[in-house]
Design a protein around this motif. Structure first.
Motif, short mmCIF file in Angstrom:
data_model
loop_
_atom_site.label_atom_id
_atom_site.label_comp_id
_atom_site.label_asym_id
_atom_site.label_seq_id
_atom_site.Cartn_x
_atom_site.Cartn_y
_atom_site.Cartn_z
N LYS A 65 35.38 18.50 -37.15
CA LYS A 65 35.96 18.83 -38.45
C LYS A 65 34.82 18.99 -39.45
O LYS A 65 33.89 18.19 -39.48
N GLU A 89 47.76 24.09 -37.82
CA GLU A 89 49.12 24.20 -38.35
C GLU A 89 49.75 25.56 -38.06
O GLU A 89 50.88 25.82 -38.46
N THR A 111 38.30 23.13 -41.22
CA THR A 111 38.60 22.22 -42.33
C THR A 111 39.48 21.04 -41.92
O THR A 111 39.58 20.08 -42.67
N ARG A 112 40.11 21.15 -40.76
CA ARG A 112 40.99 20.09 -40.28
C ARG A 112 40.63 19.74 -38.84
O ARG A 112 40.21 20.61 -38.08
N THR A 138 37.50 14.62 -35.22
CA THR A 138 37.12 13.98 -36.47
C THR A 138 35.68 13.53 -36.32
O THR A 138 35.18 13.33 -35.21
#
Length: 139
Positions: A65, A89, A111-112, A138
């Protein structure tokens, strides 16, 4: 005399050919997936992707990320392809047109954390295996 056999010799060979073709597609789609680990260096990271007739290599990219990837996609096939990337998403993040024999670049910001799917959206290309994923872990 009327022959009522369910399969003639021609039907048998057509059925055999269809079975062989189906199995060859399954074997082609079951090829070993190549995994690329993005280096942990700071700044933009270059990732080279090769597009062939119905595959992307690597098929899996491992990143983090916050990484910004410069995707450099070389289309080694003789057909038009594209590289469409959707975020975790499901939103469209990148759509690169890949002319035959050319290399195209695009930037992608992760970004995620999650799975970013990429694929060719030409008819049947994804079904034949022209897809991959970017796993953004992460930190």
């Amino acid at each position: 005399m009327n022959d009522k056999r369910p399969f003639s010799g021609l039907h048998f060979f057509a059925l055999l050919w269809m079975l062989f073709f189906s199995l060859s597609l399954l074997v082609g789609c079951a090829a070993k997936e190549t995994v690329y680990q993005v280096p942990s260096q700071s700044g933009e990271k270059e990732v080279k992707i090769i597009a062939t007739s119905f595959a992307f290599d690597p098929g899996k990219i491992k990143a983090r990320k916050g990484d910004v990837l410069l995707l450099r996609v070389e289309n080694k096939s003789g057909s038009m392809h594209n590289l469409t990337v959707k975020g975790p998403e499901g939103s469209l993040l990148l759509d690169l047109h890949l002319p035959p024999g050319e290399t195209t670049e695009g930037r992608l910001s992760l970004t995620r954390a999650g799975i970013y799917e990429y694929f060719c959206d030409k008819p049947f290309h994804t079904a034949f295996g022209m897809k991959g994923k970017i796993e953004a872990a992460t930190q």
